[in-house]
Design an enzyme around this catalytic site. Structure first.
Site, PDB file in Angstrom:
ATOM      1  CG  ASP A  30      -2.193   0.885   0.870  1.00 50.64           C
ATOM      2  OD1 ASP A  30      -2.140   1.656  -0.118  1.00 50.64           O
ATOM      3  OD2 ASP A  30      -3.185   0.823   1.607  1.00 50.64           O
TER       4      ASP A  30
HETATM    5  C1  BGC Z   1      -4.904   3.382  -0.080  1.00 52.48           C
HETATM    6  C2  BGC Z   1      -5.121   2.336  -1.146  1.00 52.48           C
HETATM    7  C3  BGC Z   1      -4.995   2.966  -2.502  1.00 52.48           C
HETATM    8  C4  BGC Z   1      -3.641   3.620  -2.618  1.00 52.48           C
HETATM    9  C5  BGC Z   1      -3.391   4.260  -3.972  1.00 52.48           C
HETATM   10  C6  BGC Z   1      -3.646   4.154  -0.302  1.00 52.48           C
HETATM   11  O1  BGC Z   1      -3.540   5.221   0.582  1.00 52.48           O
HETATM   12  O2  BGC Z   1      -4.897   2.757   1.183  1.00 52.48           O
HETATM   13  O3  BGC Z   1      -6.362   1.721  -0.985  1.00 52.48           O
HETATM   14  O4  BGC Z   1      -5.184   2.001  -3.495  1.00 52.48           O
HETATM   15  O5  BGC Z   1      -3.529   4.623  -1.631  1.00 52.48           O
HETATM   16  O6  BGC Z   1      -4.191   5.340  -4.175  1.00 52.48           O
END
Ligand code: BGC
Length: 755
Positions: A288
């Site tokens: 993530d």
């Molecule tokens: C979120 C994810 C997301 C990623 C990219 C993160 O902060 O937890 O769910 O896919 O950002 O935007």
């Protein structure tokens, strides 16, 4: 030793699938050949993912940081990018990867397409309340068609986290609290995004996230520590992830939280043992955002180098925005902290997915401006958004049959800050939605009826413009609109009030400790109630709210979530009876915030409580244990009755099955659809078992006066769980079987399972 075992295992898996079919053989051969030419630096580059960092169709990037990234891109040190939007931008960056890097390996472009791309569908939690798997597959298909038409290859969806805590803002992104339904929804969404063949230009890669346990963030506070045991992990959290793998999902994203005190990003057991081992997943895992680096503040990694080492060894294949793989992996391999086989395995997985997308045949195959112009927000796609909107609405209360409203002859007061809001219904994670582009309730109602509609906002819910990054500034003191609203309410036959959350009050980083109607809205509602009791409350929110006062005093309540582009039309169609509501909640609504987490598949405890009066039982002194509205609950403009629950045999063994049936009748005066739900309780287990678990459901539509027999087949697979033996198996013994219209159903039949 363990590490070597996994590497051996993945080699075995690869050769097993190489042996399996000629296409796979070809693919692996292609990758072998490519990898034999790659330097270690280029391999680390494939494992690096950057956020779109400059306007690639404009001048060269400025600033050291930007320039460094641009140089890395040209040197083959970037394998993927996220949040690069539009055909021209994607083409321009792809061109650099293909034409300027030594090996010309195409990039894979990802983005959060969570509930639509340009055509916005209901937030996923809302859509899950339709229980309509075909619909969810269809909306994901449309989202994929639009995103791919705009050049994208990959969505970071579906989010399949089980959520039991309405304080957590991200409940809006998932399918609610139940692992059985969550698994079916995961499958539907993955199939929708990925279509039949990944190399088709209208498909995108799905990503099951967040692996795992993110929905259990303590106290509903985003990014917080999560604490659950191994049985909860396997029985409640993992099933939708497993279903996503079974549906062929090609990527996973890990999560910000810890599991057994270890950050998920550095968690070998779930990533290597379970996902890549037991489940044979041969796609790749992306971290993530920054979660590799965040293992430092977690107190798990000493520094960036250590974080990269821990993450890659634990099975995280791609680094989203920590920049640590690109900067540290080469040295980590050189000094023996990371094996080259580990890197090879990760790179192979990434290249495999690029190959499956057909990017090595034509890296620009998704870059088609014509398609983009034609397919984004098309009329046809908007029809799916309308259908999804109507099916997602849940009728929570309709005491005086105030709903549906007559189409003419009524004086209606429409009140509330969200009645004309064209932005909030788009919800959070709205991708490329145009600001203020949803239809409003006022527009929908005007288009749909001949009534005299007077509107008053009553109050401002918030000030200024909201977006993904800022906090919504809620109005807590300006009541200047109350008087006008009271005046029109007092002169009307019926009042429709549209209240709830602004579109960015739920979603990532939007945890709340007070889950009532934000700001002065409840106060306004109480004031209006003093002058007119005929109120229909339409609640727009990204999470279950505390509606206890509302439930007690307001005759009709519609839970309308955030329904996307066609929100206002969908709500108006339900208000005026063009669509008879059929949604059922997939997440319990608490009586107050002190009750959360509250969910239907709880365990009985040693001192179950049946009333507030019991003192030394597991209950509260002020409210009952049950939620205000339970999982599976939702009304219709018609009524249904259930009778003659029966089973054809009260004994089964692990190879036989039994049939359960019930008679369902439409006892009201309208055609309507009911979600008939099957629940099972495993009375005694090697670990304490939930009081009920959803094990099946059917959507049945009946005309007034019509009846039908609804049947379910129960076989051993429905009775299996992760037992004390740490295995998925069933345990012989006594079971209770319930069929009804929500999770509160109490009548049951018993049956026995033998070996
Ligand atoms: C979120 C994810 C997301 C990623 C990219 C993160 O902060 O937890 O769910 O896919 O950002 O935007």
């Amino acid at each position: 030793m363990k590490k070597i075992f996994y590497l051996l295992l993945s080699t075995l898996v690869i050769s097993a699938c190489t042996n399996a079919n000629p296409e796979d053989k070809e693919k692996e051969k292609f990758i072998d050949n490519l990898m034999s030419k790659m330097t270690l630096e280029e391999k680390a580059g494939q494992m690096n993912q950057y956020n779109g960092f400059w306007d690639a169709t404009g001048p060269m990037p400025e600033g050291d940081y930007q320039k460094k990234r641009y140089e890395e891109l040209k040197n083959g040190q970037v394998g993927s990018m996220l949040n690069v939007i539009g055909v021209d931008q994607i083409r321009a960056l792809q061109k650099i990867a293909v034409e300027e890097t030594r090996l010309g390996i195409p990039l894979i472009f990802g983005h959060d397409v969570i509930h639509g791309y340009k055509t916005i569908f209901p937030i996923p939690l809302a859509e899950s309340c339709s229980w309509d798997l075909e619909l969810m597959q269809k909306s994901a298909r449309v989202a994929a068609t639009e995103a791919s038409a705009d050049g994208l290859h990959w969505t970071f969806a579906p989010m399949v986290d089980i959520s039991r805590d309405a304080r957590w803002g991200r409940v809006m992104e998932g399918a609610g609290e139940d692992p059985f339904l969550g698994s079916l929804v995961a499958k539907a969404r993955v199939s929708g995004f990925q279509g039949e063949n990944l190399s088709d230009t209208n498909t995108i890669i799905g990503c099951a996230k967040h692996f795992a346990g993110y929905g259990f963030s303590e106290a509903g506070r985003d990014y917080n520590t999560a604490d659950f045991n191994e049985y909860t992990l396997h029985n409640s959290i993992m099933p939708p992830f497993k279903a996503a793998v079974d549906a062929g999902v090609r990527t996973f994203m890990n999560s910000f939280n810890t599991i057994d005190e270890i950050p998920a990003t550095g968690h070998t057991n779930i990533q290597r043992d379970v996902l890549k081992g037991d489940w044979d997943f041969d796609g790749f895992i992306v971290s993530d955002w920054g979660s590799i680096e965040q293992m430092i503040p977690h107190g798990f990694a000493r520094d960036g180098e250590h974080a990269a080492e821990l993450a890659v060894n634990a099975g995280s294949d791609m680094d989203m925005e920590s920049s640590l793989y690109v900067s540290k992996l080469v040295d980590l391999v050189k000094n023996g902290k990371v094996k080259i086989e580990t890197i090879n395995d990760a790179v192979r997985r990434i290249l495999r997915v690029k190959y499956e997308l057909g990017l090595f045949d034509d890296p620009y195959k998704y870059c088609n401006n014509e398609r983009s112009k034609k397919e984004l927000a098309s009329e046809e796609n908007m029809k799916v958004a309308l259908e999804a909107g109507m099916k997602s609405i849940v009728l929570l209360k309709n005491d005086k049959s105030l709903l549906p409203l007559e189409k003419n002859g009524n004086k209606i007061a429409l009140i509330g800050p969200l009645a004309t809001d064209k932005n909030s219904p788009l919800g959070n994670w709205r991708s490329q939605a145009v600001y203020n582009s949803a239809s409003s309730v006022l527009e929908g109602m005007k288009n749909n009826s001949e009534n005299k509609i007077s509107f008053a906002k009553g109050l401002d819910l918030y000030y200024g413009q909201t977006n993904f990054h800022n906090r919504v500034k809620v109005n807590y003191d300006d009541r200047s609109g109350f008087e006008k609203a009271k005046l029109i309410a007092s002169k009307s036959d019926v009042v429709v009030m549209v209240l709830g959350e602004e579109g960015h009050q739920s979603g990532e980083g939007r945890s709340r400790t007070n889950i009532g109607l934000p700001g002065l809205q409840l106060e306004l509602l109480k004031e209006i109630h003093k002058v007119n009791k005929n109120i229909v409350l339409v609640v727009m929110s990204g999470r279950p709210l505390d509606l206890t006062w509302e439930d007690k005093h307001i005759p009709s309540i519609l839970q309308a979530w955030q329904l996307g582009s066609k929100s206002g039309d969908a709500i108006a169609n339900v208000l005026f009876g063009d669509y008879n509501p059929s949604g059922k909640l997939t997440m319990s609504f608490p009586r107050n915030v002190g009750q959360v987490p509250v969910y239907y598949n709880f365990k009985n405890t040693g001192r179950p409580s049946t009333s507030i009066e019991q003192v030394t039982n597991s209950g509260y002194a002020d409210v009952e244990n049950s939620p205000l509205y339970s999982f599976g609950y939702g009304l219709s403009y018609t009524s249904f009755s259930y009778s003659n629950l029966s089973i054809d045999n009260d004994n089964m063994n692990k190879t036989s099955s039994i049939k359960a049936s019930i008679e369902l009748s439409n006892t009201g005066s309208r055609k309507g659809k009911e979600v008939v739900q099957l629940y099972i309780r495993d009375v005694v287990g090697s670990i304490a078992r939930p009081m009920k678990e959803l094990k099946g459901f059917k959507l049945i539509e009946l005309n007034p006066g019509e009846s039908t027999t609804v049947e379910f087949e129960i076989d051993n697979s429905l009775l299996e769980f992760y037992t004390y033996n740490k295995k998925w198996e069933s345990e012989p013994g006594n079971f209770q079987l319930f069929i009804g219209g929500n999770s509160n159903v109490s009548e049951y039949k018993e049956f026995n399972l033998t070996d």
